[in-house]
Design a protein around this motif. Structure first.
Motif, PDB file in Angstrom:
ATOM      1  N   ALA A  44      11.574  23.621 -27.321  1.00 42.02           N
ATOM      2  CA  ALA A  44      11.597  25.063 -27.598  1.00 42.02           C
ATOM      3  C   ALA A  44      12.449  25.351 -28.835  1.00 42.02           C
ATOM      4  O   ALA A  44      13.321  24.570 -29.198  1.00 42.02           O
ATOM      5  N   LEU A  59      16.668  34.560 -22.028  1.00 36.25           N
ATOM      6  CA  LEU A  59      15.925  33.619 -22.857  1.00 36.25           C
ATOM      7  C   LEU A  59      16.779  33.152 -24.028  1.00 36.25           C
ATOM      8  O   LEU A  59      17.349  33.979 -24.748  1.00 36.25           O
ATOM      9  N   GLU A  62      12.492  29.703 -27.351  1.00 39.25           N
ATOM     10  CA  GLU A  62      11.099  30.075 -27.085  1.00 39.25           C
ATOM     11  C   GLU A  62      10.152  28.904 -27.249  1.00 39.25           C
ATOM     12  O   GLU A  62      10.407  27.984 -28.030  1.00 39.25           O
ATOM     13  N   ASN A  70       9.553  27.880 -22.372  1.00 33.67           N
ATOM     14  CA  ASN A  70      10.751  28.679 -22.653  1.00 33.67           C
ATOM     15  C   ASN A  70      11.970  28.054 -21.989  1.00 33.67           C
ATOM     16  O   ASN A  70      11.861  27.408 -20.956  1.00 33.67           O
ATOM     17  N   GLY A 134       9.492  29.886 -18.071  1.00 37.92           N
ATOM     18  CA  GLY A 134       9.800  28.512 -18.487  1.00 37.92           C
ATOM     19  C   GLY A 134       9.603  27.509 -17.367  1.00 37.92           C
ATOM     20  O   GLY A 134      10.314  26.505 -17.289  1.00 37.92           O
TER      21      GLY A 134
END
Lengths: 444, 328
Positions: A44, A59, A62, A70, A134
């Motif tokens: 990510a 978060l 990404e 995620n 995620g």
């Protein structure tokens, strides 16, 4: 006679010494190290920088590509740096270092234990939410879950298979989860069933967990689509193709995915994580980790925040026994023996196993006596003795012809070999070489 | 962290099985036949067994120590198994020096010349026996009856019926032992081959321990019985019945202990069935039409030679093999 897969397999000692230990939350450490690549696919992209304040569930990195996931912070605190950390294989991987301050959760996350049964989202919204959370496969391979539910053009699914087998010796994380969070997990299975757009879901559990089979059979009575299948004990029943065969009788062809036979497979831990995200808005930031070993003083099942060090988990289970020769990330059949205990627990870390020195040395290698045991235990119907020979002689074409790539590295051949031959090691070499050659051919 | 950890790839646990455990289990499985041979053929059987085992073990140790300059691995028990099986395949009356030579050939040529354990294409004990049969023809067929019949010289059941096609079976009935005596081993023959009962006890032990494939003896004896049964069915006056053929000569010993030898039999289940059927049929052919009354050892040696071909062409069934073909 209960079901199982028909070909090959072994019966190693069960050694589930932590089976009775209830899941206990592990204390949040002073610092967590959250790797950006905890899944199969592209690591990510971080969206935080040193000095940023983060909350638990927020978060921090990404997805970067179709197969990616995620990453969320598992704690509240301040980002210290983004730097390398060793993965279980010892390779440096980028990670977010966070200094912990309190335990504050991001807005909208419901940390209460209240069971939320009603599923309001539709198929697409569920898959989107799984992606946002995620969530990756928690049985070991860490494949991004949402990708499994994006069914390719021309394929249809009719059965969801849920893996409650936990066929690795020692590991009990899934077993405890089924016992202590049966209802949440079943809602998770319902969510996945809807996401796949199918009527049927089968939960496969091995007979060494009669309490889990009984409980889930009772509790699943209110879900007409869900059945619990009691499976005859045999390793590697938790392997995707073997589990599908055992639960549905279908065989996934060589080189194909479960969708080929109308199935998708997810682990019970993944179903629970899906419940947490879809019903309670909590992304995948903690997981159950079995910390065990014959000489460990308190074999345990801890609920661990991702990014906590292995050392902290081991300390909480009574410390590293003096006689330890190996510390294994995962189970003894497919896990990785690690060298550095400061590495962090990731989404796919199912267990931390400590083996005494005497069990940490490989036997001396003797001549192959052609007993054929490796052939008869191979669940894929391969000839490990021959693949080893080809790999030793650099005969990559023959190794490919004899289906080296079908090997899923379950380790049955190396386990059973009376001559102590490192069969799987050589098959791995062959697989690597065959992959390199395929890539070279494709780029020409 | 002060403790040194071993890093590495899976699997991290190992079954307790080892080459030595396999070989010593086979030796244990041969104990009933050992007892039977000493019971039926007297103390000299012990001498023959001792010389055969010693000769095999010393030959292996000598070659490893002085010719290969490698560690001596006779403690793995494989030379002991070869010695026992060689002794079980020869008559009690044979001069001991011949036994010693047979053991030397079995291990020296049958096993070590090919690279030692696991590399020999032929069953070493049978190599030794074949060498002895051709080199010491008379002593190798000087059969003694068991002690209850005073241990005097006498023909084996297969020897008795060798000319049955000419004389007619009924003329031989009075000379043939009953099935009970053939089953417990109270008949003339090689040391360890006569007692079907003792072989069966040892064989079942190996099947139960998962060390031999039950299909091998079953298909070996089954195809021998089927082949000899056809001739018996057509002309019972000229041919012995299938049960006789299963119990007589080296069929039981060969089927349970020689054809099941791991190194010299195929790796796949299907391959082992083909191997066993081939050995059973060849035994029948040699017995009914060959120059020797018995044919087990040559039948197995011939099939040993076929193993690389079988292994190359008969592959285990792959997972989802049907599905692969459907798609192809």
């Amino acid at each position: 006679m209960s079901k199982t897969f028909p070909m090959g397999g072994i019966h190693p000692p069960d050694t589930k010494i932590s089976a009775a230990a209830a899941i206990t939350p592990l204390a949040i450490p002073a610092e967590v190290v959250i790797p950006l690549g905890q899944h199969i696919g592209a690591p990510a992209e971080p969206i935080v920088k040193a000095g940023d304040k983060v909350k638990a569930g927020q978060l921090i990195a990404e997805t970067a590509g179709f197969i990616s996931a995620n990453i969320h912070s598992s704690v509240s605190g301040t980002v210290k740096k983004i730097d390398d950390v060793a993965d279980p294989c010892g390779y440096p991987k980028k990670a977010v270092y966070i200094t912990v301050e309190g335990d504050e959760w991001a807005e909208g996350i419901d940390r209460s234990p209240t069971l939320k049964k009603e599923i309001t989202l539709d198929r697409d919204a569920i898959v989107e939410k799984i992606k946002a959370g995620g969530i990756v496969g928690m049985g070991g391979a860490s494949f991004p879950t949402n990708v499994k539910y994006m069914i390719p053009e021309g394929k249809t699914a009719d059965t969801l298979v849920i893996n409650g087998v936990e066929c690795e010796p020692y590991l009990t994380a899934d077993h405890r989860l089924m016992l202590e969070h049966a209802d949440e997990m079943l809602v998770g299975v319902e969510i996945l069933r809807i996401a796949l757009g199918v009527e049927k879901a089968v939960i496969g559990i091995e007979e060494n967990k009669p309490d889990a089979i009984k409980l889930l059979t009772e509790r699943s009575a209110e879900y007409p689509g869900i059945t619990v299948e009691s499976l005859h004990m045999q390793y590697p029943q938790g392997a995707e193709k073997q589990l599908i065969k055992a639960c549905t009788g279908r065989e996934v062809p060589s080189g194909k995915l479960p969708i080929e036979v109308g199935c998708a497979v997810n682990n019970v831990g993944t179903a629970y994580a899906v419940y947490q995200m879809v019903q309670k808005n909590q992304p995948l930031v903690e997981r159950v980790v079995t910390v065990t070993g014959k000489q460990v003083s308190n074999p345990s099942n801890f609920l661990v925040r991702v990014g906590t060090s292995y050392a902290a988990c081991i300390e909480a289970a009574g410390g590293l026994p003096e006689d330890t020769g190996k510390v294994i990330s995962g189970g003894p059949m497919m896990g990785m023996a690690i060298a550095d205990l400061s590495i962090p627990v990731a989404k796919g870390t199912s267990g931390i196993l400590m083996l005494p020195k005497a069990e940490s040395v490989r036997p001396e290698v003797e001549n192959c006596i052609r007993c054929g045991a490796c052939v008869s235990v191979c669940p894929m119907g391969l000839e490990p003795y021959l693949l080893e020979k080809f790999a030793r002689a650099d005969k990559w074409d023959q190794a490919e012809q004899r289906a080296s790539m079908d090997c899923m590295e379950c380790g049955c051949c190396s386990y059973i070999c009376p001559s102590g031959r490192p069969l799987l090691d050589y098959i791995r070499i062959a697989k690597g070489e065959i992959n390199n050659r395929r890539r070279a051919r494709a780029s020409q | 962290m002060s403790t040194k950890l071993t890093a590495g790839l899976s699997p991290h646990i190992k079954s307790p099985q080892s080459v030595a455990k396999v070989m010593w289990a086979v030796s244990i499985a041969l104990i009933p036949s050992f007892i039977a041979s000493v019971t039926f053929f007297g103390p000299r059987a012990l001498l023959v067994l001792a010389v055969a085992v010693l000769s095999c073990v010393l030959t292996e140790a000598f070659i490893q120590a002085f010719m290969l300059k490698k560690p001596i691995t006779v403690s793995d028990g494989s030379a002991v198994v070869t010695g026992l099986l060689l002794a079980f395949n020869i008559p009690v009356s044979i001069p001991l020096w011949m036994v010693a030579v047979g053991g030397f050939v079995a291990i020296g040529i049958g096993k070590m010349a090919f690279g030692g354990i696991g590399n020999n294409p032929f069953n070493p004990a049978l190599v030794g026996r074949a060498f002895m049969t051709t080199s010491f023809a008379a002593p190798m067929t000087n059969w003694r009856l068991p002690l209850v019949f005073d241990g005097s010289t006498g023909a084996t059941p297969l020897g008795i019926i060798e000319n049955a096609a000419q004389t007619g079976m009924s003329a031989l009935q009075s000379d043939l032992p009953g099935y009970f005596n053939m089953f417990i081993g109270n008949i003339g023959g090689s040391l360890g081959e006569t007692s079907a009962l003792a072989i069966l006890i040892g064989g079942i032990f190996l099947v139960a321990r998962g060390l031999i494939d039950w299909r091998t003896p079953l298909f070996f004896l089954g195809s021998l019985a089927a082949f000899t049964g056809i001739f018996w069915g057509i002309a019972p006056e000229s041919y012995a019945d299938p049960l006789f053929h299963v119990l007589a000569g080296g069929a039981m010993l060969g089927a349970w202990f020689m054809a099941t030898d791991m190194t010299t039999s195929p790796m796949s289940r299907k391959g082992r069935i083909i191997f066993a059927v081939g050995a059973g049929l060849l035994t029948g052919i040699i017995r009914l039409f060959g120059a020797f009354p018995g044919g087990v050892s040559y039948a197995i040696l011939i099939m040993n030679a076929m193993v690389p071909v079988i292994d190359n062409h008969i592959r285990p069934k792959r997972f989802a093999q049907g599905a692969i073909h459907e798609k192809a």
